[in-house]
Design a protein around this motif. Sequence first.
Motif, PDB file in Angstrom:
ATOM      1  N   VAL A  83       0.835  -1.199   0.000  1.00  0.00           N
ATOM      2  CA  VAL A  83       0.000   0.000   0.000  1.00  0.00           C
ATOM      3  C   VAL A  83       0.871   1.250   0.000  1.00  0.00           C
ATOM      4  CG1 VAL A  83      -1.778   1.266   1.285  1.00  0.00           C
ATOM      5  CG2 VAL A  83      -1.767  -1.237   1.316  1.00  0.00           C
ATOM      6  N   ASP A  84       0.454   2.243  -0.798  1.00  0.00           N
ATOM      7  CA  ASP A  84       1.079   3.562  -0.808  1.00  0.00           C
ATOM      8  C   ASP A  84       0.083   4.600  -0.316  1.00  0.00           C
ATOM      9  OD1 ASP A  84       3.537   2.743  -1.773  1.00  0.00           O
ATOM     10  OD2 ASP A  84       3.109   3.263  -3.850  1.00  0.00           O
ATOM     11  N   PHE A  85       0.597   5.557   0.450  1.00  0.00           N
ATOM     12  CA  PHE A  85      -0.171   6.700   0.935  1.00  0.00           C
ATOM     13  C   PHE A  85       0.465   7.949   0.339  1.00  0.00           C
ATOM     14  CE2 PHE A  85      -0.007   3.429   4.147  1.00  0.00           C
ATOM     15  CZ  PHE A  85      -1.241   3.427   4.781  1.00  0.00           C
ATOM     16  N   ARG A  86      -0.306   8.754  -0.359  1.00  0.00           N
ATOM     17  CA  ARG A  86       0.240  10.008  -0.877  1.00  0.00           C
ATOM     18  C   ARG A  86       0.630  10.895   0.302  1.00  0.00           C
ATOM     19  NH1 ARG A  86      -0.339  11.659  -6.146  1.00  0.00           N
ATOM     20  NH2 ARG A  86      -1.392  10.130  -7.453  1.00  0.00           N
ATOM     21  N   ALA A  87       1.764  11.563   0.150  1.00  0.00           N
ATOM     22  CA  ALA A  87       2.267  12.441   1.208  1.00  0.00           C
ATOM     23  C   ALA A  87       3.081  13.563   0.578  1.00  0.00           C
ATOM     24  CB  ALA A  87       3.127  11.640   2.186  1.00  0.00           C
ATOM     25  N   HIS A  88       3.430  14.533   1.397  1.00  0.00           N
ATOM     26  CA  HIS A  88       4.364  15.578   0.989  1.00  0.00           C
ATOM     27  C   HIS A  88       5.574  15.514   1.904  1.00  0.00           C
ATOM     28  CE1 HIS A  88       1.191  17.777  -1.340  1.00  0.00           C
ATOM     29  NE2 HIS A  88       2.253  17.944  -2.105  1.00  0.00           N
ATOM     30  N   ARG A  89       6.725  15.534   1.307  1.00  0.00           N
ATOM     31  CA  ARG A  89       7.987  15.629   2.050  1.00  0.00           C
ATOM     32  C   ARG A  89       8.519  17.001   1.699  1.00  0.00           C
ATOM     33  NH1 ARG A  89      13.517  13.863   0.940  1.00  0.00           N
ATOM     34  NH2 ARG A  89      14.508  13.487   2.946  1.00  0.00           N
ATOM     35  N   GLY A  90       8.265  17.952   2.570  1.00  0.00           N
ATOM     36  CA  GLY A  90       8.514  19.348   2.207  1.00  0.00           C
ATOM     37  C   GLY A  90       7.526  19.712   1.109  1.00  0.00           C
ATOM     38  N   GLU A  92       7.798  18.336  -1.918  1.00  0.00           N
ATOM     39  CA  GLU A  92       7.839  17.221  -2.867  1.00  0.00           C
ATOM     40  C   GLU A  92       6.724  16.203  -2.604  1.00  0.00           C
ATOM     41  OE1 GLU A  92      10.965  13.650  -4.109  1.00  0.00           O
ATOM     42  OE2 GLU A  92      11.313  14.802  -2.279  1.00  0.00           O
ATOM     43  N   PRO A  93       5.892  15.911  -3.604  1.00  0.00           N
ATOM     44  CA  PRO A  93       4.912  14.838  -3.420  1.00  0.00           C
ATOM     45  C   PRO A  93       5.626  13.483  -3.474  1.00  0.00           C
ATOM     46  CG  PRO A  93       4.678  15.806  -5.599  1.00  0.00           C
ATOM     47  CD  PRO A  93       5.746  16.570  -4.891  1.00  0.00           C
ATOM     48  N   VAL A  94       5.327  12.641  -2.502  1.00  0.00           N
ATOM     49  CA  VAL A  94       5.950  11.316  -2.394  1.00  0.00           C
ATOM     50  C   VAL A  94       4.890  10.321  -1.929  1.00  0.00           C
ATOM     51  CG1 VAL A  94       8.241  12.264  -1.852  1.00  0.00           C
ATOM     52  CG2 VAL A  94       6.675  11.693   0.009  1.00  0.00           C
ATOM     53  N   TYR A  95       5.301   9.086  -1.766  1.00  0.00           N
ATOM     54  CA  TYR A  95       4.439   8.062  -1.174  1.00  0.00           C
ATOM     55  C   TYR A  95       5.069   7.554   0.116  1.00  0.00           C
ATOM     56  CZ  TYR A  95       1.732   7.377  -5.481  1.00  0.00           C
ATOM     57  OH  TYR A  95       0.912   7.534  -6.563  1.00  0.00           O
ATOM     58  N   LEU A  96       4.242   7.442   1.145  1.00  0.00           N
ATOM     59  CA  LEU A  96       4.599   6.631   2.294  1.00  0.00           C
ATOM     60  C   LEU A  96       4.243   5.205   1.900  1.00  0.00           C
ATOM     61  CD1 LEU A  96       3.036   8.849   5.090  1.00  0.00           C
ATOM     62  CD2 LEU A  96       5.448   8.709   4.439  1.00  0.00           C
ATOM     63  N   CYS A  97       5.080   4.253   2.261  1.00  0.00           N
ATOM     64  CA  CYS A  97       4.921   2.894   1.744  1.00  0.00           C
ATOM     65  C   CYS A  97       4.856   1.887   2.895  1.00  0.00           C
ATOM     66  CB  CYS A  97       6.114   2.591   0.840  1.00  0.00           C
ATOM     67  SG  CYS A  97       6.043   1.005   0.023  1.00  0.00           S
ATOM     68  N   TRP A  98       3.917   0.970   2.807  1.00  0.00           N
ATOM     69  CA  TRP A  98       3.749  -0.083   3.808  1.00  0.00           C
ATOM     70  C   TRP A  98       3.466  -1.397   3.100  1.00  0.00           C
ATOM     71  CZ3 TRP A  98      -0.521  -3.237   4.706  1.00  0.00           C
ATOM     72  CH2 TRP A  98      -0.478  -4.008   5.872  1.00  0.00           C
ATOM     73  N   ARG A  99       3.940  -2.490   3.689  1.00  0.00           N
ATOM     74  CA  ARG A  99       3.572  -3.816   3.178  1.00  0.00           C
ATOM     75  C   ARG A  99       3.214  -4.715   4.348  1.00  0.00           C
ATOM     76  NH1 ARG A  99       9.177  -6.557   1.024  1.00  0.00           N
ATOM     77  NH2 ARG A  99      10.332  -6.134   2.915  1.00  0.00           N
ATOM     78  N   GLY A 101       2.958  -7.291   7.096  1.00  0.00           N
ATOM     79  CA  GLY A 101       4.021  -7.855   7.912  1.00  0.00           C
ATOM     80  C   GLY A 101       4.846  -6.783   8.605  1.00  0.00           C
ATOM     81  N   GLU A 102       4.821  -5.568   8.081  1.00  0.00           N
ATOM     82  CA  GLU A 102       5.535  -4.472   8.731  1.00  0.00           C
ATOM     83  C   GLU A 102       4.644  -3.908   9.836  1.00  0.00           C
ATOM     84  OE1 GLU A 102       8.216  -3.003   4.907  1.00  0.00           O
ATOM     85  OE2 GLU A 102       6.427  -1.837   5.430  1.00  0.00           O
ATOM     86  N   PRO A 103       5.213  -3.655  11.017  1.00  0.00           N
ATOM     87  CA  PRO A 103       4.394  -3.182  12.136  1.00  0.00           C
ATOM     88  C   PRO A 103       3.916  -1.741  11.996  1.00  0.00           C
ATOM     89  CG  PRO A 103       6.688  -3.289  12.785  1.00  0.00           C
ATOM     90  CD  PRO A 103       6.601  -3.876  11.401  1.00  0.00           C
ATOM     91  N   ALA A 104       4.580  -0.985  11.117  1.00  0.00           N
ATOM     92  CA  ALA A 104       4.233   0.425  10.948  1.00  0.00           C
ATOM     93  C   ALA A 104       4.725   0.896   9.584  1.00  0.00           C
ATOM     94  CB  ALA A 104       4.880   1.269  12.049  1.00  0.00           C
ATOM     95  N   VAL A 105       4.251   2.073   9.206  1.00  0.00           N
ATOM     96  CA  VAL A 105       4.735   2.713   7.980  1.00  0.00           C
ATOM     97  C   VAL A 105       6.104   3.297   8.319  1.00  0.00           C
ATOM     98  CG1 VAL A 105       4.334   4.567   6.322  1.00  0.00           C
ATOM     99  CG2 VAL A 105       2.405   3.232   7.191  1.00  0.00           C
ATOM    100  N   SER A 106       7.137   2.734   7.726  1.00  0.00           N
ATOM    101  CA  SER A 106       8.500   3.127   8.096  1.00  0.00           C
ATOM    102  C   SER A 106       9.353   3.487   6.881  1.00  0.00           C
ATOM    103  CB  SER A 106       9.176   2.003   8.883  1.00  0.00           C
ATOM    104  OG  SER A 106       9.193   0.821   8.107  1.00  0.00           O
ATOM    105  N   HIS A 107       8.733   3.522   5.680  1.00  0.00           N
ATOM    106  CA  HIS A 107       9.476   3.827   4.458  1.00  0.00           C
ATOM    107  C   HIS A 107       8.684   4.790   3.582  1.00  0.00           C
ATOM    108  CE1 HIS A 107      11.493   0.161   5.745  1.00  0.00           C
ATOM    109  NE2 HIS A 107      12.505   0.544   5.004  1.00  0.00           N
ATOM    110  N   TRP A 108       9.389   5.414   2.672  1.00  0.00           N
ATOM    111  CA  TRP A 108       8.766   6.284   1.679  1.00  0.00           C
ATOM    112  C   TRP A 108       9.523   6.118   0.373  1.00  0.00           C
ATOM    113  CZ3 TRP A 108      11.261  10.359  -0.823  1.00  0.00           C
ATOM    114  CH2 TRP A 108      12.535  10.669  -0.348  1.00  0.00           C
ATOM    115  N   HIS A 109       8.920   6.585  -0.729  1.00  0.00           N
ATOM    116  CA  HIS A 109       9.615   6.596  -2.012  1.00  0.00           C
ATOM    117  C   HIS A 109       9.022   7.693  -2.878  1.00  0.00           C
ATOM    118  CE1 HIS A 109       6.295   4.529  -4.129  1.00  0.00           C
ATOM    119  NE2 HIS A 109       6.235   3.709  -3.094  1.00  0.00           N
ATOM    120  N   GLY A 110       9.784   8.081  -3.882  1.00  0.00           N
ATOM    121  CA  GLY A 110       9.330   9.103  -4.812  1.00  0.00           C
ATOM    122  C   GLY A 110       8.124   8.626  -5.601  1.00  0.00           C
TER     123      GLY A 110
END
Length: 133
Positions: A83-90, A92-99, A101-110
């Motif tokens: 799953v990707d969640f749209r987000a802003h990093r400053g 810049e539009p990015v995605y917060l990324c979760w899969r 088995g992961e206990p929390a959203v701990s990654h992002w990508h462009g």
Amino acid sequence: MRYFNVDEANRLVPLLSRTFEHIRPWVERVQQLVETLGTPEGKALANHEALREERDALLEKVRLELREFHEMGLEIKGAQGLVDFRAHRGEEPVYLCWRLGEPAVSHWHGMYDGFSGRRPIDSPDEFAPTYLS
């Protein structure tokens, strides 16, 4: 369009986990059916049409289970639990990324990097929701 911060995304993780665990058997069965139907032997089976109908019915069940997340603005990238969640990093539009088995959203990508471009979230405060975008 909805943008999430890390806390908002993390509040959805328990529901996402339960939902993907719930649909897992359906997804696995669909994968089996696709493999079977894609072989010459599968195409020759007398119950070929019944298998296609089962596949289609299971796919519809999966879609219905995941529809709520689409309506919330999440992007389901894989029925196995990506799953990707749209987000802003400053700015810049990015995605917060979760899969699953992961206990929390701990990654992002462009926006165009995909899963292989995942980077760890160093500071959750870098990601702010934007309700007016």
